[in-house]
Write a protein that holds these residues in place. Structure first.
Motif, PDB file in Angstrom:
ATOM      1  N   GLU A  21      16.692  -1.144  10.258  1.00 37.71           N
ATOM      2  CA  GLU A  21      15.981  -0.254  11.179  1.00 37.71           C
ATOM      3  C   GLU A  21      14.634   0.212  10.649  1.00 37.71           C
ATOM      4  O   GLU A  21      13.694   0.389  11.376  1.00 37.71           O
ATOM      5  N   ALA A  40      -1.516   3.841  11.447  1.00 35.57           N
ATOM      6  CA  ALA A  40      -2.555   4.609  10.745  1.00 35.57           C
ATOM      7  C   ALA A  40      -3.950   4.121  11.137  1.00 35.57           C
ATOM      8  O   ALA A  40      -4.859   4.922  11.371  1.00 35.57           O
ATOM      9  N   GLU A  78      -7.450  -6.838  12.502  1.00 40.06           N
ATOM     10  CA  GLU A  78      -6.011  -7.017  12.327  1.00 40.06           C
ATOM     11  C   GLU A  78      -5.743  -8.474  11.957  1.00 40.06           C
ATOM     12  O   GLU A  78      -6.163  -9.379  12.668  1.00 40.06           O
ATOM     13  N   VAL A 127      -8.724  -9.594   6.241  1.00 41.10           N
ATOM     14  CA  VAL A 127      -9.755  -9.239   5.261  1.00 41.10           C
ATOM     15  C   VAL A 127      -9.359  -9.802   3.894  1.00 41.10           C
ATOM     16  O   VAL A 127      -8.241  -9.602   3.425  1.00 41.10           O
ATOM     17  N   GLU A 168       0.459   3.766   4.975  1.00 39.26           N
ATOM     18  CA  GLU A 168       1.374   3.324   3.918  1.00 39.26           C
ATOM     19  C   GLU A 168       0.681   2.620   2.753  1.00 39.26           C
ATOM     20  O   GLU A 168       1.302   2.423   1.705  1.00 39.26           O
ATOM     21  N   PHE A 179       5.880   7.712   9.846  1.00 39.35           N
ATOM     22  CA  PHE A 179       4.842   7.744  10.881  1.00 39.35           C
ATOM     23  C   PHE A 179       4.027   9.029  10.782  1.00 39.35           C
ATOM     24  O   PHE A 179       2.813   9.020  11.000  1.00 39.35           O
ATOM     25  N   TYR A 236       2.313  -3.558   0.907  1.00 38.55           N
ATOM     26  CA  TYR A 236       2.573  -4.971   0.595  1.00 38.55           C
ATOM     27  C   TYR A 236       3.734  -5.032  -0.398  1.00 38.55           C
ATOM     28  O   TYR A 236       3.797  -4.207  -1.316  1.00 38.55           O
TER      29      TYR A 236
HETATM   30  C1  LIG Z   1      11.620  -2.176  11.257  1.00 36.16           C
HETATM   31  C2  LIG Z   1      10.934  -0.887  10.894  1.00 36.16           C
HETATM   32  C3  LIG Z   1      11.224   0.282  11.602  1.00 36.16           C
HETATM   33  C4  LIG Z   1      10.595   1.494  11.272  1.00 36.16           C
HETATM   34  N1  LIG Z   1      10.894   2.615  11.991  1.00 36.16           N
HETATM   35  C5  LIG Z   1      10.266   3.784  11.677  1.00 36.16           C
HETATM   36  C6  LIG Z   1      10.474   4.960  12.459  1.00 36.16           C
HETATM   37  O1  LIG Z   1      11.165   4.941  13.485  1.00 36.16           O
HETATM   38  N2  LIG Z   1       9.848   6.113  12.061  1.00 36.16           N
HETATM   39  C7  LIG Z   1       9.018   6.155  10.959  1.00 36.16           C
HETATM   40  O2  LIG Z   1       8.483   7.224  10.653  1.00 36.16           O
HETATM   41  N3  LIG Z   1       8.770   5.043  10.242  1.00 36.16           N
HETATM   42  C8  LIG Z   1       9.362   3.865  10.583  1.00 36.16           C
HETATM   43  N4  LIG Z   1       9.086   2.752   9.849  1.00 36.16           N
HETATM   44  C9  LIG Z   1       8.051   2.809   8.808  1.00 36.16           C
HETATM   45  C10 LIG Z   1       6.687   2.773   9.539  1.00 36.16           C
HETATM   46  O3  LIG Z   1       6.716   1.720  10.484  1.00 36.16           O
HETATM   47  C11 LIG Z   1       5.545   2.552   8.579  1.00 36.16           C
HETATM   48  O4  LIG Z   1       5.568   3.531   7.571  1.00 36.16           O
HETATM   49  C12 LIG Z   1       4.214   2.635   9.347  1.00 36.16           C
HETATM   50  O5  LIG Z   1       4.178   1.616  10.328  1.00 36.16           O
HETATM   51  C13 LIG Z   1       3.033   2.480   8.423  1.00 36.16           C
HETATM   52  O6  LIG Z   1       1.882   2.415   9.222  1.00 36.16           O
HETATM   53  P1  LIG Z   1       0.567   1.749   8.652  1.00 36.16           P
HETATM   54  O7  LIG Z   1      -0.391   1.698   9.797  1.00 36.16           O
HETATM   55  O8  LIG Z   1       0.160   2.414   7.403  1.00 36.16           O
HETATM   56  O9  LIG Z   1       0.990   0.276   8.242  1.00 36.16           O
HETATM   57  P2  LIG Z   1       1.487  -0.929   9.169  1.00 36.16           P
HETATM   58  O10 LIG Z   1       2.194  -0.459  10.362  1.00 36.16           O
HETATM   59  O11 LIG Z   1       2.197  -1.857   8.232  1.00 36.16           O
HETATM   60  O12 LIG Z   1       0.130  -1.599   9.663  1.00 36.16           O
HETATM   61  C14 LIG Z   1      -0.743  -2.268   8.783  1.00 36.16           C
HETATM   62  C15 LIG Z   1      -1.449  -3.357   9.543  1.00 36.16           C
HETATM   63  O13 LIG Z   1      -2.454  -3.929   8.715  1.00 36.16           O
HETATM   64  C16 LIG Z   1      -2.460  -5.318   8.873  1.00 36.16           C
HETATM   65  N5  LIG Z   1      -3.055  -5.891   7.663  1.00 36.16           N
HETATM   66  C17 LIG Z   1      -2.524  -5.951   6.412  1.00 36.16           C
HETATM   67  N6  LIG Z   1      -3.380  -6.542   5.555  1.00 36.16           N
HETATM   68  C18 LIG Z   1      -4.489  -6.857   6.277  1.00 36.16           C
HETATM   69  C19 LIG Z   1      -5.714  -7.473   5.934  1.00 36.16           C
HETATM   70  N7  LIG Z   1      -5.977  -7.891   4.688  1.00 36.16           N
HETATM   71  N8  LIG Z   1      -6.634  -7.649   6.918  1.00 36.16           N
HETATM   72  C20 LIG Z   1      -6.396  -7.230   8.201  1.00 36.16           C
HETATM   73  N9  LIG Z   1      -5.239  -6.639   8.567  1.00 36.16           N
HETATM   74  C21 LIG Z   1      -4.303  -6.447   7.610  1.00 36.16           C
HETATM   75  C22 LIG Z   1      -0.999  -5.653   9.080  1.00 36.16           C
HETATM   76  O14 LIG Z   1      -0.851  -6.916   9.714  1.00 36.16           O
HETATM   77  C23 LIG Z   1      -0.517  -4.502   9.931  1.00 36.16           C
HETATM   78  O15 LIG Z   1      -0.663  -4.754  11.310  1.00 36.16           O
HETATM   79  C24 LIG Z   1       9.695   1.531  10.189  1.00 36.16           C
HETATM   80  C25 LIG Z   1       9.409   0.356   9.474  1.00 36.16           C
HETATM   81  C26 LIG Z   1      10.008  -0.840   9.824  1.00 36.16           C
HETATM   82  C27 LIG Z   1       9.666  -2.087   9.046  1.00 36.16           C
END
Ligand SMILES: Cc1cc2nc3c(=O)[nH]c(=O)nc-3n(C[C@H](O)[C@H](O)[C@H](O)COP(=O)(O)OP(=O)(O)OC[C@H]3O[C@@H](n4cnc5c(N)ncnc54)[C@H](O)[C@@H]3O)c2cc1C
Length: 422
Positions: free
Chosen positions: A360, A14, A35, A137, A391, A404, A176
């Motif tokens: 997974e 995201a 990050e 952060v 998320e 995703f 979280y």
């Molecule tokens: C093993 C696994 C497999 C998955 N496979 C799929 C799939 O195939 N298809 C699908 O649709 N979904 C899948 N999901 C779910 C999907 O990965 C998540 O819903 C998606 O990655 C969410 O994206 P996001 O960017 O919101 O959060 P995230 O991908 O969790 O990214 C958030 C980022 O913020 C960083 N962060 C957090 N707090 C702070 C802070 N205070 N300061 C700085 N940085 C910070 C974290 O380190 C992280 O890198 C999977 C999840 C897992 C765990």
């Protein structure tokens, strides 16, 4: 004149989608991703077993929103801005073609999540997005007049006490597991729905069914006793209990209820399920089939003649559970035993004691409450200039690429919304 600066918190799907689109759509904007870890797009990398299930081949918004136990109606409006079709086009325009599997899940044709990562990193590079790693952060504050960097609206404090100044912020920090971890987000006044795990499998310690580990049934219906929760789909027997899409969907829809309980079960992942191994039949139609079988294949031993297309080992197990011995022929099946077999086929009960996170794909249900966010822009309704994506918002989907898609949709809307307030 100084460039305005957008700070995106979180280098996941995201955060990247918001950052690269904001930088591309608004050439006058400086964009920085913060990050906390030492890896970018870590979940994209491991997602979908290393293949990244980017989205789902669903082209109806009405159908799509049924896949989100929380946030469906919020996404209904958001999908009008950026939908699955837009995701496919966006990646295609950047040289990443997606393919659809039989169950609707979409993957890059390369079968490698690295293709998605490379594409997002290329975009970040092309539009000059700055990336700071190991930058956690800890706090966001509105800048006070007289503070250093006073011409910016926000000051972001990192774990090493360094201050980063920002005109606009997008929080894309993911889910979280603990409520306390949302404190720095909550400080701005946003309501947080307490996090609970979603997408887990059911533990049945000591249950004989686990001896059938590895067996799967193409279609079973699973109901949680004492609740309205029920799902249908493939079911997999594991060495600790049950898994497969039917179970994972139930865990997502029941994420809150199974954690906290209701009047019928105590919560803490202790409950009873009823499995219908033959969901196309009900007790009445199954009884009719049995009567016919007793006539048609009267002389055959029940153990040798599995008439319902169930895996043989499962059929033998169901006969054993019903108390039917190896010699019993269809013609000799006593009425009371037949009733018991019908019950075991249509509504076999299993006690669930605990959960296991699905290796997974797991997500956190909960996060920033939806009424605090404008679905047209992803801007906070409480703090102008602060946006959310992914998320961290109280939206989560079942397995299949839906999580995703939420990240792409909300990331893109935030990028566009940011352009509107510049
Ligand atoms: C093993 C696994 C497999 C998955 N496979 C799929 C799939 O195939 N298809 C699908 O649709 N979904 C899948 N999901 C779910 C999907 O990965 C998540 O819903 C998606 O990655 C969410 O994206 P996001 O960017 O919101 O959060 P995230 O991908 O969790 O990214 C958030 C980022 O913020 C960083 N962060 C957090 N707090 C702070 C802070 N205070 N300061 C700085 N940085 C910070 C974290 O380190 C992280 O890198 C999977 C999840 C897992 C765990």
């Amino acid at each position: 004149m100084n460039k305005k600066r957008l700070v995106v918190i979180g280098g996941g799907a995201a955060g990247f989608f918001c950052a690269v689109n904001a930088a591309r759509l608004n050439p006058g904007l400086g964009v920085t991703i913060l990050e906390r870890g030492n890896k970018l797009l870590a979940k994209v990398k491991v997602s979908g077993g290393g293949r990244c299930n980017v989205t789902h081949a669903c082209f109806s918004i009405a159908e799509m929103i049924k896949k989100y136990p929380r946030g469906g109606s919020f996404l209904k409006k958001a999908f009008h801005h950026f939908f699955t079709t837009d995701t496919i086009t966006w990646f295609s325009e950047r040289g990443v073609e997606l393919k659809t599997e039989a169950d609707g899940r979409m993957f890059p044709v390369s079968n490698s999540s690295q293709t998605i990562i490379d594409c997002l990193l290329r975009e970040a590079n092309r539009y000059g997005v700055e990336i700071l790693m190991n930058a956690e952060v800890k706090e966001i504050k509105l800048n006070d007049p007289g503070d250093e960097g006073v011409d910016t609206k926000f000051v972001v404090t990192l774990g090493n006490s360094k201050a980063i100044f920002a005109d606009l912020i997008c929080i894309a920090s993911g889910g979280y597991p603990k409520l306390i971890q949302y404190d720095w987000v909550k400080k701005q006044g946003h309501g947080i729905e307490a996090p609970v795990p979603s997408l887990f499998t059911f533990n049945m310690p000591g249950n004989d069914i686990t001896e059938l580990m590895g067996i799967s049934v193409e279609k079973a219906a699973v109901k949680i006793a004492g609740s309205k929760l029920s799902e249908e789909g493939p079911l997999l027997i594991t060495h600790w209990g049950m898994s497969g899409p039917a179970i994972l969907k139930l865990s997502a829809w029941g994420a809150n209820e199974l954690a906290t309980g209701n009047t019928q079960h105590p919560g803490g992942y202790h409950f009873t399920i009823m499995v219908n191994w033959l969901p196309d039949l009900n007790e009445h139609t199954l009884r009719e089939r049995m009567q016919q079988l007793r006539f048609d294949i009267a002389a055959q031993k029940m153990i040798n003649r599995n008439p319902f297309g169930l895996p043989n080992r499962l059929w033998e197990y169901l006969l054993r559970q019903t108390g039917i011995n190896e010699l019993l022929r269809w013609a000799d099946l006593p009425a009371a035993t037949q009733n018991k077999l019908i019950k075991n086929l249509c509504a076999q009960e299993f006690k669930v004691q605990g959960k296991t996170m699905f290796k997974e794909e797991f997500v956190t249900a909960g996060g920033v409450q939806l009424p605090d966010i404008d679905h047209n822009t992803m801007q906070s309704r409480l703090v102008p200039g602060l946006f959310f994506a992914g998320e961290v918002i109280n939206v989560d989907g079942v397995t299949g690429g839906f999580n995703f898609q939420n990240a792409w949709t909300t990331g893109w809307i935030a990028a566009k919304g940011i352009g509107e307030v510049l």
